[in-house]
Design a protein around this motif. Structure first.
Motif, PDB file in Angstrom:
ATOM      1  N   ASP A 212      30.802  17.170   2.596  1.00 56.82           N
ATOM      2  CA  ASP A 212      29.723  16.397   3.563  1.00 56.82           C
ATOM      3  C   ASP A 212      30.175  14.988   3.888  1.00 56.82           C
ATOM      4  O   ASP A 212      30.741  14.266   2.986  1.00 56.82           O
ATOM      5  CB  ASP A 212      28.187  16.249   3.292  1.00 56.82           C
ATOM      6  N   LEU A 213      30.197  14.670   5.236  1.00 54.61           N
ATOM      7  CA  LEU A 213      30.769  13.312   5.510  1.00 54.61           C
ATOM      8  C   LEU A 213      29.817  12.739   6.483  1.00 54.61           C
ATOM      9  O   LEU A 213      28.965  13.021   7.329  1.00 54.61           O
ATOM     10  CB  LEU A 213      32.106  13.435   6.497  1.00 54.61           C
ATOM     11  N   THR A 214      29.969  11.334   6.276  1.00 55.03           N
ATOM     12  CA  THR A 214      29.054  10.611   7.041  1.00 55.03           C
ATOM     13  C   THR A 214      29.601   9.188   7.188  1.00 55.03           C
ATOM     14  O   THR A 214      30.379   8.666   6.157  1.00 55.03           O
ATOM     15  CB  THR A 214      27.463  10.333   6.663  1.00 55.03           C
ATOM     16  N   THR A 215      29.509   8.468   8.267  1.00 53.27           N
ATOM     17  CA  THR A 215      30.044   7.041   8.547  1.00 53.27           C
ATOM     18  C   THR A 215      28.760   5.997   8.496  1.00 53.27           C
ATOM     19  O   THR A 215      28.051   6.189   9.333  1.00 53.27           O
ATOM     20  CB  THR A 215      31.014   7.034   9.535  1.00 53.27           C
ATOM     21  N   ARG A 216      29.076   4.995   7.970  1.00 53.97           N
ATOM     22  CA  ARG A 216      28.151   3.985   7.651  1.00 53.97           C
ATOM     23  C   ARG A 216      28.337   2.714   8.151  1.00 53.97           C
ATOM     24  O   ARG A 216      29.636   2.286   8.030  1.00 53.97           O
ATOM     25  CB  ARG A 216      27.216   3.853   6.302  1.00 53.97           C
ATOM     26  N   GLN A 217      27.479   1.745   8.492  1.00 55.45           N
ATOM     27  CA  GLN A 217      27.839   0.416   8.638  1.00 55.45           C
ATOM     28  C   GLN A 217      26.894  -0.644   7.485  1.00 55.45           C
ATOM     29  O   GLN A 217      25.905  -0.273   7.456  1.00 55.45           O
ATOM     30  CB  GLN A 217      27.451  -0.120  10.272  1.00 55.45           C
ATOM     31  N   LEU A 218      27.756  -1.622   7.103  1.00 52.64           N
ATOM     32  CA  LEU A 218      27.003  -2.400   6.041  1.00 52.64           C
ATOM     33  C   LEU A 218      26.485  -3.357   6.881  1.00 52.64           C
ATOM     34  O   LEU A 218      26.859  -3.994   7.690  1.00 52.64           O
ATOM     35  CB  LEU A 218      28.181  -3.089   5.163  1.00 52.64           C
ATOM     36  N   ILE A 227      26.335   5.501  11.866  1.00 53.78           N
ATOM     37  CA  ILE A 227      26.935   5.298  13.115  1.00 53.78           C
ATOM     38  C   ILE A 227      27.352   6.398  13.730  1.00 53.78           C
ATOM     39  O   ILE A 227      28.085   6.413  14.787  1.00 53.78           O
ATOM     40  CB  ILE A 227      27.910   4.027  13.041  1.00 53.78           C
ATOM     41  N   THR A 228      27.592   7.633  12.863  1.00 55.21           N
ATOM     42  CA  THR A 228      28.244   8.949  13.600  1.00 55.21           C
ATOM     43  C   THR A 228      27.322  10.152  13.002  1.00 55.21           C
ATOM     44  O   THR A 228      26.749   9.939  11.891  1.00 55.21           O
ATOM     45  CB  THR A 228      29.672   8.930  13.119  1.00 55.21           C
TER      46      THR A 228
END
Length: 544
Positions: A212-218, A227-228
């Motif tokens: 599983d993949l996720t993209t986050r912003q700090l 964010i995605t």
């Protein structure tokens, strides 16, 4: 009536395809997270196998976890009961789901496993604190990004039947995705890397069954924004094991492996365990570090001799049932799986070119070969590629941290487009076959679009009026779809998430304000008429 804020202890559960575990912490000391490592006679392990062994009728659990794994087979013929494993995969949408013995119901397996795991959890909590487990414990259960609301509903039902919840709809069970939990745990280490506020990072969770993949912003205040859209696939570490079995099929025949699987599954499972111990866990992808491994099939799986036929039998008798695993053989087992993971990462990067860091977590992420392939492929594109210490515990600890401080997740990206069905006049260009006798048509009315970033507890409000003056009720069904611009509610990619209707006043203002609230783990639907007031809200699990 107790409130969710009454909880004193948070338990994070990582219910994995091949291994499961849990951790816990008290709200009074949130930095002291304990990962359970005492699994029956096996101590010092962060997780225990997601495996069950039953009696002859497959009704009662005889053993679970490590004791349920197959032992070294004896040469004398003995009866065997096939253990039940990989049952979590039945919650997903994969086409080729693993078979369970005798048509066994995967929901019973999930319930029984949670019941056994729950006994250990309750005992561990009781030994540390004097609390009411059902009212003062919050359970945070991690799920793959690919799971939908149906999977979460089934899990909730199983957890309730396993006697871990006081009631079926208890607020003391919350869900978060596995990569989200890992992101929460890894956030502080990224700050130590001097990752600036506003920078984005990707979490790649490589488990036994799913990746599983996720993209986050700090964000400021140690918070995270998604964010995605989350993504994932079935390409975890257990699929390397499947490639090993395909290799064996070329050496002993596919029919022989099938017969062993059907009639002596314990011996097949033991071969896979030995492959993992001797080869898979040690493989680095560096040929100079590899030594050819000889597998003594007559010791690992003595029943094979009975099922091996023809040229396969003659060849194996000539080599005395010894099979050599060479470097290229093992590499060929890993490469199809790792190639799939690399494609998933490329796809995530395509939606966020400015990714500053990649964090690799999960049990399969401990593979040195996987690590080296990812670093080789992406080191020129991503500044920081990190594997935290004990990556197998990142998800469990992150689940606890999330439960202790839910506001850490500031926003998510919607995985689905949400809408309702409305009636309007048929227009030129609308499908003729959908035109009703009254010259009207029912269409999908979009409320929130897939891919949109939405804050936790953000509300979306729309006003609707009845189409017909004679209406006494208004249907306010909620639909979800993977399409950004669905036209109708019965399209193949669209499904009903909630169906209900509300009363309308006979006179005056007959409009309805329709409100969707996207909470941390739930969607709440409210409907309000200026005359009749609010109707009872509908709540259901948010498709994370």
């Amino acid at each position: 009536m107790y409130k969710i804020n009454d909880y004193r202890v948070v338990v994070g559960i990582d219910f994995g395809t091949t291994y499961s575990g849990f951790a816990y912490a008290h709200k009074g000391n949130p930095n002291d997270i304990t990962v359970h490592i005492d699994w029956q006679e096996y101590t010092g392990r962060f997780k225990t196998p997601t495996v069950l062994s039953y009696d002859a009728e497959y009704q009662n659990v005889q053993s679970w976890g490590f004791p349920a794994l197959a032992k070294r087979p004896k040469r004398r013929k003995e009866s065997e009961r096939k253990p039940v494993e990989l049952f979590k995969l039945h919650l997903g949408k994969m086409a080729d789901k693993p078979s369970l013995p005798g048509g066994f119901d995967y929901r019973k397996a999930i319930t029984d496993y949670f019941r056994e795991l729950g006994k250990v959890i309750k005992k561990s909590i009781a030994e540390k604190w004097d609390i009411n487990f059902f009212t003062q414990t919050l359970i945070v259960l991690t799920i793959p990004a690919e799971f939908d609301d149906k999977a979460m509903t089934i899990i909730r039902e199983c957890v309730y039947n396993a006697e871990l919840l006081k009631d079926r709809y208890s607020r003391n069970l919350k869900f978060t995705t596995e990569p989200e939990a890992a992101a929460v745990h890894c956030m502080r280490s990224l700050i130590e890397y001097n990752l600036p506020i506003g920078a984005s990072f990707m979490v790649v969770d490589c488990g036994g069954g799913t990746v599983d993949l996720t993209t986050r912003q700090l964000l400021e205040g140690e918070r995270l924004s998604e964010i995605t859209v989350r993504s994932g696939d079935y390409c975890g570490g257990s699929y390397v094991d499947k490639e090993f079995l395909k290799f064996l099929e070329h050496r002993v025949g596919a029919s022989a492996i099938k017969l062993v699987r059907d009639n002596h599954y314990g011996q097949l499972q033991f071969m896979v365990q030995e492959f993992c111990r001797m080869v898979k866990m040690k493989f680095t992808g560096n040929q100079s570090e590899f030594e050819t491994v000889e597998l003594e099939l007559d010791e690992m799986c003595p029943i094979l001799k009975q099922y091996c036929k023809g040229d396969y039998l003659r060849h194996n008798e000539d080599v005395e049932w010894s099979i050599k695993l060479r470097f290229n053989d093992v590499k060929a087992m890993f490469d199809p799986i790792i190639d799939k993971i690399l494609r998933l990462i490329h796809k995530q990067l395509h939606t966020n070119y400015n990714c500053s860091a990649l964090i690799l977590v999960g049990g399969f992420s401990e593979s040195k070969y996987l690590q080296s392939r990812i670093k080789k492929e992406f080191s020129s594109k991503i500044k920081i590629i990190s594997i935290p210490p004990q990556p197998v515990t990142s998800i469990i600890k992150g689940a606890v941290q999330y439960g202790l401080r839910e506001e850490i997740v500031f926003s998510r990206v919607l995985k689905w487009t949400y809408g309702t069905d409305i009636t309007r006049k048929w227009r030129q260009g609308d499908p003729l076959n959908r035109r009703r006798s009254d010259n009207n048509i029912i269409v999908f009315e979009k409320l929130a679009e897939r891919g949109k970033q939405i804050g936790v507890d953000e509300k979306i409000t729309r006003k609707f009026k009845p189409f017909d003056r004679q209406q006494t009720k208004m249907a306010l069904d909620l639909f979800v779809t993977t399409q950004e611009n669905a036209k109708f509610c019965d399209e193949p990619t669209t499904k009903a998430l909630a169906t209900y209707s509300v009363e309308l006043p006979p006179n005056g203002d007959r409009s309805i304000s329709y409100e969707l609230t996207f909470g941390a783990v739930e969607i709440e639907v409210n409907a309000c008429n200026p005359i009749l007031g609010k109707f009872a809200p509908q709540r259901f699990e948010l498709e994370l």
